[in-house]
Design a protein around this motif. Structure first.
Motif, PDB file in Angstrom:
ATOM      1  N   UNK A   1     -49.440 -31.608  18.661  1.00  0.00           N
ATOM      2  CA  UNK A   1     -50.353 -32.528  17.988  1.00  0.00           C
ATOM      3  C   UNK A   1     -51.787 -32.397  18.508  1.00  0.00           C
ATOM      4  N   UNK A   2     -51.941 -32.084  19.788  1.00  0.00           N
ATOM      5  CA  UNK A   2     -53.281 -32.069  20.380  1.00  0.00           C
ATOM      6  C   UNK A   2     -53.921 -30.685  20.413  1.00  0.00           C
ATOM      7  N   UNK A   3     -53.324 -29.712  19.747  1.00  0.00           N
ATOM      8  CA  UNK A   3     -53.901 -28.365  19.712  1.00  0.00           C
ATOM      9  C   UNK A   3     -55.022 -28.310  18.680  1.00  0.00           C
ATOM     10  N   UNK A   4     -56.120 -27.678  19.040  1.00  0.00           N
ATOM     11  CA  UNK A   4     -57.237 -27.477  18.126  1.00  0.00           C
ATOM     12  C   UNK A   4     -57.333 -25.999  17.758  1.00  0.00           C
ATOM     13  N   UNK A   5     -57.768 -25.734  16.534  1.00  0.00           N
ATOM     14  CA  UNK A   5     -57.973 -24.349  16.127  1.00  0.00           C
ATOM     15  C   UNK A   5     -59.338 -23.898  16.622  1.00  0.00           C
ATOM     16  N   UNK A   6     -59.446 -22.610  16.834  1.00  0.00           N
ATOM     17  CA  UNK A   6     -60.699 -22.054  17.347  1.00  0.00           C
ATOM     18  C   UNK A   6     -61.810 -22.237  16.328  1.00  0.00           C
ATOM     19  N   UNK A   7     -62.980 -22.622  16.800  1.00  0.00           N
ATOM     20  CA  UNK A   7     -64.117 -22.851  15.912  1.00  0.00           C
ATOM     21  C   UNK A   7     -64.561 -21.541  15.281  1.00  0.00           C
ATOM     22  N   UNK A   8     -64.922 -21.607  14.013  1.00  0.00           N
ATOM     23  CA  UNK A   8     -65.355 -20.407  13.299  1.00  0.00           C
ATOM     24  C   UNK A   8     -66.656 -19.883  13.893  1.00  0.00           C
ATOM     25  N   UNK A   9     -66.796 -18.568  13.881  1.00  0.00           N
ATOM     26  CA  UNK A   9     -68.021 -17.939  14.384  1.00  0.00           C
ATOM     27  C   UNK A   9     -69.203 -18.272  13.467  1.00  0.00           C
ATOM     28  N   UNK A  10     -70.397 -18.248  14.038  1.00  0.00           N
ATOM     29  CA  UNK A  10     -71.585 -18.586  13.265  1.00  0.00           C
ATOM     30  C   UNK A  10     -71.874 -17.535  12.198  1.00  0.00           C
ATOM     31  N   UNK A  11     -71.773 -16.258  12.573  1.00  0.00           N
ATOM     32  CA  UNK A  11     -72.067 -15.187  11.627  1.00  0.00           C
ATOM     33  C   UNK A  11     -70.887 -14.910  10.701  1.00  0.00           C
ATOM     34  N   UNK A  12     -71.173 -14.623   9.431  1.00  0.00           N
ATOM     35  CA  UNK A  12     -70.132 -14.317   8.468  1.00  0.00           C
ATOM     36  C   UNK A  12     -69.661 -12.874   8.644  1.00  0.00           C
ATOM     37  N   UNK A  13     -68.358 -12.669   8.502  1.00  0.00           N
ATOM     38  CA  UNK A  13     -67.795 -11.327   8.577  1.00  0.00           C
ATOM     39  C   UNK A  13     -68.229 -10.516   7.362  1.00  0.00           C
ATOM     40  N   UNK A  14     -68.528  -9.261   7.601  1.00  0.00           N
ATOM     41  CA  UNK A  14     -68.976  -8.407   6.506  1.00  0.00           C
ATOM     42  C   UNK A  14     -67.783  -7.914   5.694  1.00  0.00           C
ATOM     43  N   UNK A  15     -68.071  -7.522   4.468  1.00  0.00           N
ATOM     44  CA  UNK A  15     -67.064  -6.986   3.551  1.00  0.00           C
ATOM     45  C   UNK A  15     -67.556  -5.628   3.075  1.00  0.00           C
ATOM     46  N   UNK A  16     -66.692  -4.605   3.047  1.00  0.00           N
ATOM     47  CA  UNK A  16     -67.127  -3.288   2.573  1.00  0.00           C
ATOM     48  C   UNK A  16     -67.670  -3.358   1.152  1.00  0.00           C
ATOM     49  N   UNK A  17     -68.556  -2.457   0.775  1.00  0.00           N
ATOM     50  CA  UNK A  17     -69.113  -2.468  -0.585  1.00  0.00           C
ATOM     51  C   UNK A  17     -68.045  -2.151  -1.624  1.00  0.00           C
ATOM     52  N   UNK A  18     -68.363  -2.493  -2.865  1.00  0.00           N
ATOM     53  CA  UNK A  18     -67.397  -2.319  -3.948  1.00  0.00           C
ATOM     54  C   UNK A  18     -67.021  -0.860  -4.151  1.00  0.00           C
ATOM     55  N   UNK A  19     -67.987   0.058  -4.015  1.00  0.00           N
ATOM     56  CA  UNK A  19     -67.686   1.473  -4.239  1.00  0.00           C
ATOM     57  C   UNK A  19     -66.654   1.976  -3.237  1.00  0.00           C
ATOM     58  N   UNK A  20     -66.791   1.551  -1.989  1.00  0.00           N
ATOM     59  CA  UNK A  20     -65.844   2.011  -0.968  1.00  0.00           C
ATOM     60  C   UNK A  20     -64.460   1.408  -1.184  1.00  0.00           C
ATOM     61  N   UNK A  21     -64.422   0.159  -1.596  1.00  0.00           N
ATOM     62  CA  UNK A  21     -63.124  -0.473  -1.856  1.00  0.00           C
ATOM     63  C   UNK A  21     -62.423   0.183  -3.042  1.00  0.00           C
ATOM     64  N   UNK A  22     -63.179   0.451  -4.096  1.00  0.00           N
ATOM     65  CA  UNK A  22     -62.566   1.054  -5.276  1.00  0.00           C
ATOM     66  C   UNK A  22     -62.108   2.486  -5.000  1.00  0.00           C
TER      67      UNK A  22
END
Length: 426
Positions: A223-244
Motif C-alpha cells: 500500500x505504501x509503495x510509490x512509483x518512480x517519478x517520470x523524468x522531466x525530458x520526454x523520450x524520443x521516438x524514431x522518425x516515421x521513415x525509419x519505423x516504416x
C-alpha cells in the motif's frame, strides 16, 4: 497475570512475525518486487521484471511452445500396424482362422506435408509469444504511466490545497484588518472546499491506478509503495521513415506472413490427402478341416471415385487467399497506426515543451503577483482566485499532455517492441 516484560516480549514477537510474513509475501510476488519494500519506490524496470516473471496470461502463452513441439513430434510419426484375427465357420472341427498384420503406407507425401504444417505452427507459436511479450511490456508501461499520472495529479491536488489554504489565510487576515469584505472570505472557503473534493478524487484515482498496475504485473503492490517519478525530458521516438522501413520486422506482420505459409502448407496437405494410402497385409491362415496352414499376403487401397477431398482442397485454397488479404490489411493498419501515433506524439510533445518553457512559469508568476497585490490591497480576491485556477488548469493540461505523449510512445512500442533497440541498431 503476565508481567510487563512478558507482554513486551509478546508484542515484539507479533511485530517480528508480521514483518516476516510481509517479506515472504513480497518474495512470493516475484523477483522484481522482492527488492521493493514498504515505503520504497517502484521503478519501471522492476515492474517489467515482475510482469515477465509472474503475469498469468504470459505464463499461459509460454505453454504454446511446448504444445507446438508436441504437435510437431506427432506429425512425424508413421501409422501404427494393425493386428486382426478372423474365424470362418464357428464349428470347431471345420473352421478356418486367419491372423493378419496390416501396415498402412502413406502415399503422396502426407507425412512430409503434416510435418511442414506442424513446423509452421511451431514457428508461429514463437512469434505469437514474442507479440504477447511486446503487448505485456506495453501494458506495463501504460499502467505504470497511468500510476505516475495519478500520482502527479495527487501531488497537484495537494499543491492546490496549499494554495487555497494560503489564500484563505490571506483573506481572513485582510477581513480581520477591515480591509476586505467577508464575501471574499466566503469565496476563499468555497475554493478550499472544492480543492478538498478534488483531492479526494485524486486519492481514489491513484488507488485505482495502482490496482491496475498490480493486475498487469501479476503481483500485489504494498500500500505504501510509490512509483518512480517520470523524468522531466520526454523520450524520443524514431522518425516515421525509419519505423516504416522496419515494419516487416514487427512480430505482428511476421506472424501475418507466416500465416500465409501455414495456409499454403495446409493446402499442400489437403492435396496430398487426395492420393489414397496403400495397406499391406501379411498373415497366416489355418484350416481345421484340412489340417493345413497357408501364408496370406494382401494389398488394399481405397478407390477415389466420389470423395477426392475436393471440398477440403477448395477450402484450404480460399483460406490461403484469405491469409494474403489479412496480411495486406495488417500492413495497412500498422502503417496507419504508426502515422497517426507519431502525429499524436509530436503534438503532445510540442504541448509539453510549451508548458515547460512558457505557460507554467507565466501562470506561477501570475499567482505570485496576484497574491502579493491582494496583500497590498491592489487587487481583489477574485484576481487571486482567477490566477490560482489558471495555474491549476495549466498544471492539469501539462499532466494530460505528458500522458498523451507517453500513450503514443507505448502504442509504437506495442508494434515494434522496445524502441531502445533502434538507438543501437544501424
Amino acid at each position: 497475570m503476565p508481567g510487563l516484560r512478558e507482554l513486551t516480549a509478546r508484542s515484539r514477537l507479533k511485530k517480528t512475525g508480521a514483518v516476516v510474513t510481509a517479506s515472504c509475501l513480497l518474495l512470493l510476488a516475484g523477483p522484481g518486487l522482492a527488492a521493493v519494500s514498504s515505503g520504497s519506490t517502484l521503478t519501471l524496470d522492476q515492474a517489467l521484471q515482475t510482469a515477465f516473471a509472474g503475469n498469468p496470461d504470459l505464463a499461459a502463452a509460454q505453454w504454446e511452445i511446448g504444445i507446438a513441439q508436441g504437435d510437431r513430434q506427432q506429425a512425424g510419426l508413421i501409422p501404427n500396424p494393425e493386428l486382426s484375427w478372423e474365424a470362418e465357420d464357428t464349428r470347431r472341427d471345420s473352421r478356418t482362422t486367419t491372423v493378419l498384420i496390416s501396415q498402412p503406407i502413406e502415399l503422396g507425401g502426407k507425412r512430409g506435408a503434416r510435418i511442414d504444417v506442424a513446423s509452421r505452427a511451431q514457428d508461429a507459436a514463437g512469434i505469437e509469444l514474442e507479440r504477447k511479450r511486446n503487448a505485456l511490456r506495453a501494458d506495463v508501461i501504460q499502467a505504470f504511466s497511468s500510476a505516475q499520472t495519478a500520482q502527479q495529479r495527487l501531488q497537484l491536488s495537494r499543491q492546490s490545497l496549499q494554495l487555497a489554504e494560503h489564500g484563505l489565510r490571506v483573506a481572513q487576515g485582510r477581513i480581520e484588518a477591515g480591509k476586505s469584505s467577508p464575501v471574499e472570505g466566503t469565496r476563499a472557503q468555497v475554493q478550499l472546499s472544492q480543492v478538498r473534493l478534488e483531492l479526494s478524487r485524486a486519492e481514489r484515482d491513484q488507488a485505482n491506478a495502482y490496482q491496475q498496475l498490480a493486475q498487469v504485473m501479476g503481483a500485489p503492490l504494498p500500500m505504501s509503495v510509490n512509483v518512480q517519478t517520470a523524468a522531466q525530458g520526454m523520450s524520443t521516438v524514431p522518425p516515421a521513415t525509419r519505423l516504416l522501413e522496419r515494419l516487416n520486422e514487427t512480430a505482428e506482420l511476421r506472424l501475418a506472413k507466416l500465416q500465409i505459409d501455414q495456409r499454403e502448407a495446409s493446402l499442400g496437405l489437403e492435396k496430398a490427402q487426395r492420393i489414397p494410402d496403400l495397406t499391406v497385409s501379411v498373415g497366416s491362415q489355418y484350416s481345421e478341416l484340412e489340417r493345413e496352414r497357408v501364408n496370406v499376403v494382401g494389398l488394399s487401397m481405397p478407390i477415389p471415385l466420389f470423395n477426392r477431398n475436393q471440398g477440403n482442397v477448395l477450402a484450404a485454397a480460399r483460406r490461403a487467399d484469405q491469409a494474403r488479404d489479412l496480411r495486406n490489411a495488417t500492413e495497412l493498419r500498422l502503417r496507419t497506426d504508426i502515422q497517426t501515433t507519431l502525429e499524436q506524439w509530436q503534438t503532445a510533445n510540442g504541448e509539453v515543451n510549451a508548458f515547460n518553457q512558457t505557460i507554467l512559469p507565466a501562470a506561477q508568476s501570475a499567482v505570485d503577483t496576484a497574491t502579493r497585490g491582494f496583500e497590498m490591497g491592489k487587487f481583489g480576491f477574485l484576481d487571486v482566485l482567477d490566477a490560482q485556477r489558471t495555474l491549476i488548469s495549466a498544471r492539469t493540461q501539462y499532466i494530460q499532455a505528458v500522458a498523451e505523449a507517453t500513450d503514443a510512445r507505448v502504442r509504437i512500442e506495442r508494434i515494434f517492441g522496445d524502441l531502445g533497440a533502434f538507438a543501437v541498431s544501424p
